[in-house]
Enzyme design. Structure first.
Site, PDB file in Angstrom:
ATOM      1  N   LEU A  13      17.386 -20.144  15.527  1.00  0.00           N
ATOM      2  CA  LEU A  13      18.485 -21.014  15.106  1.00  0.00           C
ATOM      3  C   LEU A  13      17.909 -22.147  14.275  1.00  0.00           C
ATOM      4  CD1 LEU A  13      20.563 -21.324  18.426  1.00  0.00           C
ATOM      5  CD2 LEU A  13      20.714 -19.584  16.640  1.00  0.00           C
ATOM      6  N   GLY A  14      18.052 -22.043  12.959  1.00  0.00           N
ATOM      7  CA  GLY A  14      17.534 -23.068  12.059  1.00  0.00           C
ATOM      8  C   GLY A  14      16.332 -22.594  11.270  1.00  0.00           C
ATOM      9  N   GLU A  29       8.167 -28.005  24.505  1.00  0.00           N
ATOM     10  CA  GLU A  29       6.965 -28.781  24.205  1.00  0.00           C
ATOM     11  C   GLU A  29       7.103 -29.614  22.940  1.00  0.00           C
ATOM     12  OE1 GLU A  29       4.062 -30.630  24.923  1.00  0.00           O
ATOM     13  OE2 GLU A  29       3.666 -28.806  26.063  1.00  0.00           O
ATOM     14  N   LYS A  35      12.533 -39.550  23.801  1.00  0.00           N
ATOM     15  CA  LYS A  35      11.291 -38.889  24.197  1.00  0.00           C
ATOM     16  C   LYS A  35      10.757 -39.441  25.517  1.00  0.00           C
ATOM     17  CE  LYS A  35      10.119 -37.954  19.365  1.00  0.00           C
ATOM     18  NZ  LYS A  35       9.268 -38.331  18.208  1.00  0.00           N
TER      19      LYS A  35
END
Length: 428
Positions: free
Chosen positions: A9-10, A129, A205
Site C-alpha cells: 500500500l503506497g 520498526e 514516536k
C-alpha cells in the site's frame, strides 16, 4: 518453493525503496526465508505516474481494497500514510488473517493498541520498526534485546528536521527562520513544517517508544509537547557558553511503574553522547536497570534506511510464517497506566531573565526561588549592550515541575522582572 506474496500500500519514497530492495536482493532474501518474495499487488494514487523503478503495470491499482481482499496475498506492507482510512485497511486485513508491516507512526501512536489486540486475536504479526527512527532498529531492540531488563528512561532525538535546524543554528550562529527556509529548500522540512518543528512528530514516536518500553498504553495526549520555533540563536549561544548543546529531546521516564513523557527543547551537557548527534541523524538513548546506558544511532528517515527496516520486518514475518509462530511476539500493553504528577517530575532548569538593572533585584529573585523550594546550581548576571535591561541566567538543581510552575507565576508578578525570556529543561 512456494513464493510468499506481498501486497504493498503506497509507492512513494519508502514504497519505492521497498520494491528496490526486494527486487535487488531477491537471492539473499530468499535464502534467509526459504522461499521467493513476490510483491504481487501495489496500491497507488496514479497508475500512470512515471517511476524510478520498473513495475509491471498489471500489478498496480488505485483501490487499496483490491490489495486487502486479494486471497493470494499473505502480507500487507503499508507505507501510504494516513490514519483513519489506513486503520480500516489494516483492521480488515487482520480480520482476513494477513500479516502487517507498517512504517506509519501516526497510525501506531493513535491506534496501535487496538491494532495489536486485533492481531493477537487473529494470531497475526504486526511489525512497525520503521515508524519511529527510520533505519535504527530500536523497536526490535526494546521488544527483544531488553526483554529481560526493566527500562527506566528513554531519551531520544527522533526528528531529523529539528535536529538539522538546531545543528545549523549551533554551528553557524544562524537564525531559526533562515535555517528553516534552507531546510525546506533542501527537502528536509515540509512546506508546512508544523508537525516537525512544534514537536508533534517526535511526540507520536515517543508515545510508541513509551508503550513498548514501559509496557503500558501511552497515548499521544499523555506526552507533554513543546517545539523549537521559539528557540533563538541567543539561547543556543548561552547554552554553549555553559557547556550545553540544544536538542529537541523526547524523554520518557519511569519510577515505580509511574511514568512521564515529554518532547521539548533541552540543553544537554556537551559531554553526553547524544549531544554530538548532528544534522538529520537520530539517536535513542536507553537506560535499563541491569544493562545501564545504551545508545542507538543512525539515519532516521530517507528512502533506503527506512525501507531497510520495512524489509527487515517483512523477513521477520515470513520467518514466523515458516515456523508457525505468527502473532506470538506482539507486545500488547498489560500494565495499568500511572502518569506522574507535576510534583513527581524533577529536572534541572535554565532560565534567562530580563530584569531592571538596579540593586536588590537578584535578592528578590533568589527569595522567590527559595520560597518555592528551588535551589540554585549557578547564577550569572551580565549587562547586554543590545538590551537596556540586565540579563540574569539561572541554572537550578533538580526541581519539581510544579515548583517551577510556581516560580514562573511568581516571576510574572515580580515588578523587577521585565520578562522571562527563555526557560528550558537541562540534562546531563
Amino acid at each position: 518453493m512456494k513464493p510468499v506474496k506481498v501486497g504493498l500500500l503506497g509507492l512513494g519514497t519508502v514504497g519505492t525503496g521497498v520494491v528496490r530492495i526486494v527486487q535487488g536482493n531477491q537471492e539473499d532474501l530468499s535464502s534467509q526465508v526459504g522461499s521467493p518474495i513476490h510483491i504481487e499487488r501495489i496500491a497507488v494514487k496514479n497508475c500512470d505516474k512515471p517511476r524510478s523503478i520498473e513495475i509491471d503495470p498489471a500489478k498496480l491499482t488505485t483501490d487499496p481494497w483490491e490489495v486487502i481482499r486479494d486471497p493470494e496475498i499473505d502480507v500487507i506492507v503499508e507505507v501510504m500514510g494516513g490514519v483513519d482510512a489506513t486503520r480500516e485497511y489494516i483492521l480488515e486485513a487482520l480480520e482476513r488473517g494477513k500479516h502487517i508491516v507498517t512504517a506509519n507512526k501516526d497510525l501506531m501512536a493513535l491506534y496501535g493498541t487496538e491494532i495489536l489486540e486485533k492481531a493477537q486475536e487473529k494470531q497475526c504479526d504486526v511489525f512497525y520498526e520503521a515508524s519511529v527512527a527510520g533505519g535504527i532498529p530500536i523497536i526490535r531492540t526494546l521488544i527483544e534485546g531488553f526483554s529481560s531488563d526493566r527500562i527506566v528512561k528513554i531519551m531520544g532525538i527522533v526528528n531529523g528536521t529539528t535536529n538539522y535546524i538546531l545543528t545549523k543554528m549551533s554551528q553557524e550562529g544562524a537564525s531559526y527562520d533562515d535555517v528553516l527556509k534552507e531546510a525546506q529548500e533542501l527537502g528536509y522540512a515540509e512546506s508546512d513544517p508544523t508537525s516537525d518543528v512544534e514537536g508533534l512528530d517526535a511526540a507520536r514516536k515517543m508515545a510508541i517508544l513509551g508503550t513498548l518500553g514501559f509496557r503500558t498504553n501511552v497515548e499521544l495526549r499523555d506526552v507533554s509537547v513543546s517545539g523549537i520555533s521559539g528557540v533563538s540563536k541567543e539561547d543556543i549561544l548561552f547554552a554553549k557558553r555553559l557547556g550545553y548543546e540544544m536538542k529537541l529531546l523526547g524523554i520518557a521516564e519511569s519510577d515505580n511503574d509511574e511514568f512521564s513523557i515529554s518532547v521539548q527543547p533541552t540543553m544537554i551537557r556537551t559531554s553526553h553522547p547524544i549531544a554530538s548527534v548532528n544534522g538529520v541523524f537520530n539517536a535513542v538513548y536507553v537506560y535499563g536497570e541491569a544493562v545501564g546506558e545504551t545508545m542507538f544511532y543512525g539515519a532516521g528517515a530517507g528512502e533506503m534506511p527506512t525501507a531497510t527496516s520495512v524489509v527487515a520486518d517483512l523477513v521477520a514475518v515470513i520467518k514466523n510464517l515458516k515456523l508457525g509462530v505468527n502473532g506470538l511476539k506482539q507486545i500488547v500493553p498489560y500494565k495499568n497506566k500511572k502518569l506522574k504528577s507535576d510534583d513527581d517530575i524533577y529536572f534541572k532548569n535554565f532560565l534567562l531573565l530580563h530584569v531592571d538593572d538596579k540593586a536588590g533585584v537578584l535578592a528578590k529573585i533568589t527569595q522567590v526561588l527559595a520560597e518555592c523550594d528551588v535551589s540554585l546550581d549557578s547564577v550569572v548576571q551580565q549587562a547586554n549592550p543590545n538590551n537596556p535591561a540586565a540579563e540574569i541566567i539561572i541554572v537550578t538543581h533538580d526541581a519539581s515541575k510544579s515548583s517551577m510552575n510556581k516560580v514562573l507565576r511568581r516571576f510574572e508578578e515580580l515588578e523587577v522582572i521585565r520578562r522571562v525570556k527563555s526557560h528550558y529543561r537541562v540534562e546531563g
